[in-house]
Structure formats: C-alpha cells, structure tokens
Design a protein around this motif. Structure first.
Motif, mmCIF file in Angstrom:
data_model
loop_
_atom_site.group_PDB
_atom_site.id
_atom_site.type_symbol
_atom_site.label_atom_id
_atom_site.label_comp_id
_atom_site.label_asym_id
_atom_site.label_seq_id
_atom_site.Cartn_x
_atom_site.Cartn_y
_atom_site.Cartn_z
ATOM 1 N N ARG A 221 -95.252 50.232 -29.337
ATOM 2 C CA ARG A 221 -94.708 51.293 -30.194
ATOM 3 C C ARG A 221 -95.735 51.505 -31.306
ATOM 4 N NH1 ARG A 221 -90.436 48.114 -28.897
ATOM 5 N NH2 ARG A 221 -88.620 49.146 -27.976
ATOM 6 N N VAL A 222 -96.215 52.728 -31.441
ATOM 7 C CA VAL A 222 -97.255 53.024 -32.427
ATOM 8 C C VAL A 222 -96.713 54.066 -33.400
ATOM 9 C CG1 VAL A 222 -99.618 53.854 -32.763
ATOM 10 C CG2 VAL A 222 -99.019 52.619 -30.653
ATOM 11 N N PRO A 223 -96.534 53.709 -34.676
ATOM 12 C CA PRO A 223 -96.100 54.702 -35.654
ATOM 13 C C PRO A 223 -97.110 55.853 -35.716
ATOM 14 C CG PRO A 223 -95.983 52.483 -36.577
ATOM 15 C CD PRO A 223 -96.733 52.384 -35.275
ATOM 16 N N ALA A 224 -96.600 57.083 -35.726
ATOM 17 C CA ALA A 224 -97.460 58.270 -35.753
ATOM 18 C C ALA A 224 -96.760 59.366 -36.550
ATOM 19 C CB ALA A 224 -97.778 58.741 -34.335
ATOM 20 N N GLY A 225 -96.982 59.405 -37.852
ATOM 21 C CA GLY A 225 -96.332 60.401 -38.700
ATOM 22 C C GLY A 225 -94.828 60.204 -38.675
ATOM 23 N N ASP A 226 -94.085 61.297 -38.404
ATOM 24 C CA ASP A 226 -92.625 61.205 -38.356
ATOM 25 C C ASP A 226 -92.116 60.854 -36.957
ATOM 26 O OD1 ASP A 226 -93.171 63.605 -37.078
ATOM 27 O OD2 ASP A 226 -91.904 64.829 -38.374
ATOM 28 N N HIS A 227 -93.003 60.430 -36.079
ATOM 29 C CA HIS A 227 -92.662 60.021 -34.713
ATOM 30 C C HIS A 227 -93.187 58.611 -34.438
ATOM 31 C CE1 HIS A 227 -91.612 64.170 -34.095
ATOM 32 N NE2 HIS A 227 -91.339 63.948 -32.822
ATOM 33 N N THR A 228 -92.761 58.076 -33.323
ATOM 34 C CA THR A 228 -93.331 56.853 -32.776
ATOM 35 C C THR A 228 -93.832 57.179 -31.385
ATOM 36 O OG1 THR A 228 -91.949 55.368 -34.065
ATOM 37 C CG2 THR A 228 -92.843 54.496 -32.008
ATOM 38 N N LEU A 229 -95.040 56.760 -31.108
ATOM 39 C CA LEU A 229 -95.626 56.899 -29.782
ATOM 40 C C LEU A 229 -95.267 55.644 -29.000
ATOM 41 C CD1 LEU A 229 -97.647 58.225 -27.725
ATOM 42 C CD2 LEU A 229 -99.402 56.840 -28.833
ATOM 43 N N PHE A 230 -94.574 55.817 -27.881
ATOM 44 C CA PHE A 230 -94.230 54.718 -26.994
ATOM 45 C C PHE A 230 -95.244 54.684 -25.860
ATOM 46 C CE2 PHE A 230 -90.338 55.424 -29.166
ATOM 47 C CZ PHE A 230 -89.587 54.260 -29.083
ATOM 48 N N VAL A 231 -95.804 53.524 -25.610
ATOM 49 C CA VAL A 231 -96.645 53.303 -24.442
ATOM 50 C C VAL A 231 -95.839 52.376 -23.535
ATOM 51 C CG1 VAL A 231 -98.829 52.418 -23.566
ATOM 52 C CG2 VAL A 231 -98.753 53.598 -25.782
ATOM 53 N N ALA A 232 -95.664 52.781 -22.286
ATOM 54 C CA ALA A 232 -94.796 52.049 -21.373
ATOM 55 C C ALA A 232 -95.500 51.781 -20.049
ATOM 56 C CB ALA A 232 -93.508 52.839 -21.143
ATOM 57 N N GLU A 233 -95.169 50.649 -19.461
ATOM 58 C CA GLU A 233 -95.738 50.221 -18.185
ATOM 59 C C GLU A 233 -94.737 50.487 -17.069
ATOM 60 O OE1 GLU A 233 -97.061 46.045 -16.029
ATOM 61 O OE2 GLU A 233 -95.924 45.993 -17.900
ATOM 62 N N PRO A 234 -95.047 51.384 -16.123
ATOM 63 C CA PRO A 234 -94.133 51.614 -15.011
ATOM 64 C C PRO A 234 -93.966 50.344 -14.166
ATOM 65 C CG PRO A 234 -95.718 53.403 -15.176
ATOM 66 C CD PRO A 234 -96.185 52.305 -16.088
ATOM 67 N N LEU A 235 -92.701 49.988 -13.898
ATOM 68 C CA LEU A 235 -92.373 48.846 -13.057
ATOM 69 C C LEU A 235 -91.952 49.296 -11.667
ATOM 70 C CD1 LEU A 235 -90.214 46.823 -15.613
ATOM 71 C CD2 LEU A 235 -92.665 46.544 -15.101
ATOM 72 N N ALA A 236 -91.352 50.487 -11.597
ATOM 73 C CA ALA A 236 -90.872 51.028 -10.321
ATOM 74 C C ALA A 236 -90.886 52.545 -10.414
ATOM 75 C CB ALA A 236 -89.464 50.523 -10.018
ATOM 76 N N LEU A 237 -91.161 53.176 -9.291
ATOM 77 C CA LEU A 237 -91.224 54.636 -9.212
ATOM 78 C C LEU A 237 -90.194 55.118 -8.213
ATOM 79 C CD1 LEU A 237 -95.109 54.957 -8.798
ATOM 80 C CD2 LEU A 237 -93.797 55.038 -10.927
ATOM 81 N N GLY A 238 -89.655 56.286 -8.460
ATOM 82 C CA GLY A 238 -88.722 56.876 -7.515
ATOM 83 C C GLY A 238 -89.023 58.344 -7.344
ATOM 84 N N GLY A 239 -89.347 58.720 -6.118
ATOM 85 C CA GLY A 239 -89.520 60.133 -5.810
ATOM 86 C C GLY A 239 -88.143 60.728 -5.569
ATOM 87 N N GLY A 240 -87.926 61.879 -6.077
ATOM 88 C CA GLY A 240 -86.627 62.520 -5.905
ATOM 89 C C GLY A 240 -86.783 63.764 -5.073
ATOM 90 N N GLU A 241 -86.227 64.819 -5.575
ATOM 91 C CA GLU A 241 -86.281 66.118 -4.922
ATOM 92 C C GLU A 241 -87.696 66.676 -5.030
ATOM 93 O OE1 GLU A 241 -83.360 67.356 -3.629
ATOM 94 O OE2 GLU A 241 -82.363 65.534 -4.318
#
Length: 190
Positions: free
Chosen positions: A149-169
C-alpha cells in the motif's frame, strides 16, 4: 516544486494545473472499468453496520486498474482514503479484481454509489476463497494478495499479487470515458 516556463512559444496551449482542469483533462482518457472487492480479514476487523456480526465486505468501481509486472506478476489499483470502502481495504489481505463486460453498467453504477449496501444492491456474487466476494458474469477476475500500500496524495496505490485467475464471459469491455460508460464494440446502453 517544479515550475513551467510559460514564455516559450511551444507552451502556448499549456495552462497551470488546478483541480477542475485536471479532472476535465482526465475525463478524456478512456479506461476499462473494474470492480474491486474484499472482506475484513478476521473477526477482529470491521463488522457490518447492521449488527449481524458478519465481517464487513467492501467493493468499489475503479478505472485505475493496471498491470505492473510480469515477473513477478503484479497489478495495481487506487482507492481514495475518504472512500466508504477505505476502512476495510486498509486492512484487507486479499482482494478480487473483476474486469467488467459491456453489459455490466449496473454493477459499475452500484459499486460507485456511496451510502448503500452494495452487495445487497447487486446480488450477483458469491463468497470465494478467503471469503472475498466474487462477481458473476465478468470478463475476467483476479484473486490477489495485497503486497503493498503506497500513500499517494488523497489516494492509496495498492500493489497486489495475483494468486488465481478466472476467465469469464468473452466479449467487449465496459469503458469509462467523458463521464459515462461505453464500450469498444458496438454502442451499448449502460
């Protein structure tokens, strides 16, 4: 602080940045629409306001989703710290990112609306791994672990590691442009 030299001829169409001008310029950038969901990590986390004792779920509509790295796989999204979803996301260990299809304008609107129980208003979801809510009918979804989680002004930037993927439509994505929803395919009503 960096300043701009305004007297140069090639800078004639540049204006000083203010909030309204900045927002108007950003509306010109088309962005894919995602919904990011999570749940409070354990019983010690926030619980639902209705007094049910269930862990709090949170979700929001985001146009800030992007890939960061292939090795290791990383993605990112931003959330305003004044958002009603912030208290749950501030503690979240896992999130799901849902890439919305052209027909999912309702999901985008519900998860962009404040002051409501978004999961009651949009019943097309089920609990997934780690109890993270998973929306149905999406183009694709990523179940991720929050890495930074990186503070960035009035937001937070989330960096996330995909653990599983799901293709949908398969289909055209929902896109946000000029303050409304559209698609890259044939025009659709959102």
């Amino acid at each position: 602080m960096t300043t701009v030299e305004w007297s140069r001829p090639d800078a004639a169409d540049l204006l000083p940045v203010d909030r309204d001008l900045f927002r108007a310029l950003l509306r010109r950038q088309a962005a894919t629409v995602t919904v990011v969901t999570t749940v409070a990590p354990d019983a010690a986390g926030p619980t639902r306001a209705d007094g049910s004792g269930e862990p709090a779920r949170a979700g929001f509509t985001a146009t800030s989703f992007t890939s960061v790295s292939l090795d290791p796989p990383l993605v990112s999204f931003c959330l305003g710290t004044a958002s009603s979803s912030w208290p749950v996301f501030a503690q979240a260990e896992h999130v799901a990112v849902h890439l919305l299809g052209a027909q999912q304008g309702e999901a985008a609107r519900v998860f962009a609306t404040g002051g409501i129980d978004r999961f009651a208003a949009y019943p097309h979801w089920t609990p997934g791994p780690f109890d993270v809510p998973l929306l149905s009918g999406v183009l694709a979804r990523l179940l991720c672990r929050v890495a930074h989680r990186v503070p960035a002004g009035d937001h937070t930037l989330f960096v996330a590691e995909p653990l599983a993927l799901g293709g949908g439509e398969d289909g055209d994505p929902l896109v946000y442009h000029r303050g409304g929803y559209t698609t890259t395919g044939p025009p659709t009503r959102a």
